[in-house]
Motif scaffolding. Structure first.
Motif, PDB file in Angstrom:
ATOM      1  N   SER A 248      23.985 -39.248 -32.240  1.00  0.00           N
ATOM      2  CA  SER A 248      22.894 -39.248 -31.293  1.00  0.00           C
ATOM      3  C   SER A 248      23.054 -40.337 -30.207  1.00  0.00           C
ATOM      4  N   GLY A 249      23.061 -39.609 -28.929  1.00  0.00           N
ATOM      5  CA  GLY A 249      23.220 -40.292 -27.798  1.00  0.00           C
ATOM      6  C   GLY A 249      22.071 -40.985 -27.177  1.00  0.00           C
ATOM      7  N   SER A 250      21.379 -41.417 -28.136  1.00  0.00           N
ATOM      8  CA  SER A 250      19.908 -42.253 -27.919  1.00  0.00           C
ATOM      9  C   SER A 250      19.968 -43.705 -28.378  1.00  0.00           C
ATOM     10  N   ARG A 251      19.496 -44.626 -27.466  1.00  0.00           N
ATOM     11  CA  ARG A 251      19.395 -45.874 -27.995  1.00  0.00           C
ATOM     12  C   ARG A 251      17.866 -46.499 -28.316  1.00  0.00           C
ATOM     13  N   ARG A 252      16.951 -45.382 -28.169  1.00  0.00           N
ATOM     14  CA  ARG A 252      15.694 -45.868 -28.386  1.00  0.00           C
ATOM     15  C   ARG A 252      15.398 -45.778 -29.766  1.00  0.00           C
ATOM     16  N   ASP A 253      14.330 -46.886 -30.164  1.00  0.00           N
ATOM     17  CA  ASP A 253      14.057 -46.789 -31.552  1.00  0.00           C
ATOM     18  C   ASP A 253      13.181 -45.838 -31.642  1.00  0.00           C
ATOM     19  N   GLY A 254      13.126 -45.129 -32.750  1.00  0.00           N
ATOM     20  CA  GLY A 254      12.170 -44.101 -32.977  1.00  0.00           C
ATOM     21  C   GLY A 254      12.684 -42.729 -32.270  1.00  0.00           C
ATOM     22  N   SER A 255      14.028 -42.898 -31.784  1.00  0.00           N
ATOM     23  CA  SER A 255      14.361 -41.830 -31.282  1.00  0.00           C
ATOM     24  C   SER A 255      14.246 -40.366 -31.585  1.00  0.00           C
ATOM     25  N   TYR A 256      13.703 -39.369 -30.943  1.00  0.00           N
ATOM     26  CA  TYR A 256      13.317 -37.992 -31.249  1.00  0.00           C
ATOM     27  C   TYR A 256      14.653 -37.332 -31.566  1.00  0.00           C
ATOM     28  N   THR A 257      15.626 -37.664 -30.657  1.00  0.00           N
ATOM     29  CA  THR A 257      16.813 -37.071 -30.719  1.00  0.00           C
ATOM     30  C   THR A 257      17.499 -37.372 -32.103  1.00  0.00           C
TER      31      THR A 257
ATOM     32  N   GLY B 161       9.593 -34.158 -21.306  1.00  0.00           N
ATOM     33  CA  GLY B 161       8.849 -32.973 -20.744  1.00  0.00           C
ATOM     34  C   GLY B 161       9.138 -31.936 -20.999  1.00  0.00           C
ATOM     35  N   GLY B 162       9.401 -30.982 -19.967  1.00  0.00           N
ATOM     36  CA  GLY B 162       9.579 -29.470 -20.152  1.00  0.00           C
ATOM     37  C   GLY B 162      10.954 -28.939 -19.902  1.00  0.00           C
ATOM     38  N   SER B 163      11.927 -29.702 -19.550  1.00  0.00           N
ATOM     39  CA  SER B 163      12.982 -28.980 -19.091  1.00  0.00           C
ATOM     40  C   SER B 163      14.426 -29.714 -19.922  1.00  0.00           C
ATOM     41  N   TYR B 164      15.084 -28.891 -20.531  1.00  0.00           N
ATOM     42  CA  TYR B 164      16.524 -29.532 -21.150  1.00  0.00           C
ATOM     43  C   TYR B 164      17.669 -28.394 -20.785  1.00  0.00           C
ATOM     44  N   GLY B 165      17.342 -27.415 -20.120  1.00  0.00           N
ATOM     45  CA  GLY B 165      18.411 -26.352 -19.719  1.00  0.00           C
ATOM     46  C   GLY B 165      19.530 -27.053 -19.172  1.00  0.00           C
ATOM     47  N   SER B 166      19.565 -27.654 -17.954  1.00  0.00           N
ATOM     48  CA  SER B 166      20.624 -28.244 -17.519  1.00  0.00           C
ATOM     49  C   SER B 166      21.430 -29.398 -18.263  1.00  0.00           C
TER      50      SER B 166
ATOM     51  N   VAL C  10      14.575 -28.932 -26.999  1.00  0.00           N
ATOM     52  CA  VAL C  10      13.107 -29.455 -27.514  1.00  0.00           C
ATOM     53  C   VAL C  10      12.631 -30.042 -26.415  1.00  0.00           C
ATOM     54  N   ARG C  11      11.340 -29.232 -26.121  1.00  0.00           N
ATOM     55  CA  ARG C  11      10.529 -29.855 -25.095  1.00  0.00           C
ATOM     56  C   ARG C  11       9.570 -30.625 -25.501  1.00  0.00           C
ATOM     57  N   SER C  12       8.633 -31.441 -24.783  1.00  0.00           N
ATOM     58  CA  SER C  12       7.886 -32.278 -25.025  1.00  0.00           C
ATOM     59  C   SER C  12       7.771 -32.836 -26.553  1.00  0.00           C
ATOM     60  N   ALA C  13       8.872 -33.702 -26.718  1.00  0.00           N
ATOM     61  CA  ALA C  13       9.338 -34.015 -28.120  1.00  0.00           C
ATOM     62  C   ALA C  13       8.152 -34.829 -28.445  1.00  0.00           C
ATOM     63  N   ARG C  14       7.305 -35.622 -27.890  1.00  0.00           N
ATOM     64  CA  ARG C  14       6.312 -36.344 -28.581  1.00  0.00           C
ATOM     65  C   ARG C  14       5.390 -35.582 -29.441  1.00  0.00           C
ATOM     66  N   THR C  15       5.272 -34.509 -28.886  1.00  0.00           N
ATOM     67  CA  THR C  15       4.425 -33.479 -29.685  1.00  0.00           C
ATOM     68  C   THR C  15       4.960 -32.737 -30.953  1.00  0.00           C
ATOM     69  N   LYS C  16       6.135 -32.817 -31.156  1.00  0.00           N
ATOM     70  CA  LYS C  16       7.027 -32.298 -32.218  1.00  0.00           C
ATOM     71  C   LYS C  16       7.201 -32.941 -33.350  1.00  0.00           C
ATOM     72  N   PHE C  17       7.173 -34.277 -33.476  1.00  0.00           N
ATOM     73  CA  PHE C  17       7.388 -35.236 -34.203  1.00  0.00           C
ATOM     74  C   PHE C  17       6.166 -36.253 -34.591  1.00  0.00           C
ATOM     75  N   ALA C  18       6.273 -36.617 -35.832  1.00  0.00           N
ATOM     76  CA  ALA C  18       5.084 -37.603 -36.162  1.00  0.00           C
ATOM     77  C   ALA C  18       5.511 -38.402 -37.444  1.00  0.00           C
ATOM     78  N   ASP C  19       5.527 -39.810 -37.289  1.00  0.00           N
ATOM     79  CA  ASP C  19       5.756 -40.798 -38.353  1.00  0.00           C
ATOM     80  C   ASP C  19       7.337 -40.389 -38.810  1.00  0.00           C
ATOM     81  N   GLY C  20       8.136 -40.229 -37.730  1.00  0.00           N
ATOM     82  CA  GLY C  20       9.650 -39.915 -38.060  1.00  0.00           C
ATOM     83  C   GLY C  20      10.017 -38.927 -38.713  1.00  0.00           C
ATOM     84  N   GLU C  21       9.214 -37.981 -38.597  1.00  0.00           N
ATOM     85  CA  GLU C  21       9.302 -36.382 -39.261  1.00  0.00           C
ATOM     86  C   GLU C  21       9.153 -35.342 -38.104  1.00  0.00           C
ATOM     87  N   LEU C  22       9.839 -34.585 -38.189  1.00  0.00           N
ATOM     88  CA  LEU C  22       9.668 -33.300 -37.321  1.00  0.00           C
ATOM     89  C   LEU C  22       8.649 -32.437 -37.771  1.00  0.00           C
ATOM     90  N   THR C  23       7.642 -31.898 -37.037  1.00  0.00           N
ATOM     91  CA  THR C  23       6.445 -31.192 -37.459  1.00  0.00           C
ATOM     92  C   THR C  23       6.461 -29.900 -36.679  1.00  0.00           C
TER      93      THR C  23
END
Length: 179
Positions: A9-18, A114-119, A142-155
């Motif tokens: 996981s290349g993220s440092r964010r707490d609650g990382s969607y990655t 947001g909406g772009s991950y291709g590059s 995964v686009r718009s990740a905040r809309t794809k996860f809730a409470d630490g789970e993929l929805t």
């Protein structure tokens, strides 16, 4: 011997969607009998890469490199930052070379706010191939990740299905390659 998979996981964010997406991948491969480990780059000490210094000169670099080198398969995940991968992922990737990726099957996941991950996926794929990683055809963005996860789970069932298919393909290729 079961297939050994490491998800990075290349993220440092707490609650990382990655990280959450990669945890979904890990759960899938564990159900199939593979050994699965999460390498959360936000929780390791990986100093800024310096080409004139040995990995043994600081932090957890030696252990991180060993984990990747000993894996049969690696799934790399990065959040999308400015149309590419994160600096956290880049720093990790700078440490890795063909010694870590040679004969290693690699899957890719990019998670965008947001909406772009291709590059991001393009950059990951070309740089992993540059160090001889065997990147599988399937990849997940995964686009718009905040809309794809809730409470630490993929929805999102569609994303879940795509991550499951990626996990299955990575393990399948790794098992074929080991024969």
């Amino acid at each position: 011997m079961p297939t050994r998979l490491v998800a990075v996981s290349g993220s440092r964010r707490d609650g990382s969607y990655t990280r959450q997406a990669l945890e979904h991948v890990l759960a899938r491969v564990r159900r199939g009998g593979a050994e699965a480990t999460l390498l959360d780059l936000g929780s390791v000490d990986l100093p800024l890469y310096h080409p004139d210094r040995s990995a043994s000169e600081g932090g957890d670099a030696v252990a991180v490199l060993r984990l990747v080198r000993e894996a049969d398969a690696v799934v790399l995940g990065s959040p999308v930052y400015h149309g590419s991968y994160s600096s956290t992922f880049k720093n990790f990737h700078d440490y890795c070379g063909s010694d870590e990726y040679d004969e290693t099957v690699v899957g890719l996941v990019a998670v965008a706010g947001g909406g772009s991950y291709g590059s991001t996926l393009d950059h990951m794929r070309s740089t992993v191939r540059g160090v001889h990683g065997l990147v599988v055809p399937r990849q997940v963005g995964v686009r718009s990740a905040r809309t794809k996860f809730a409470d630490g789970e993929l929805t999102d069932e569609g994303i879940a299905d795509r991550l499951d298919a990626l996990a299955d393909q990575v393990v399948d290729y790794a098992e074929r390659f080991r024969r």
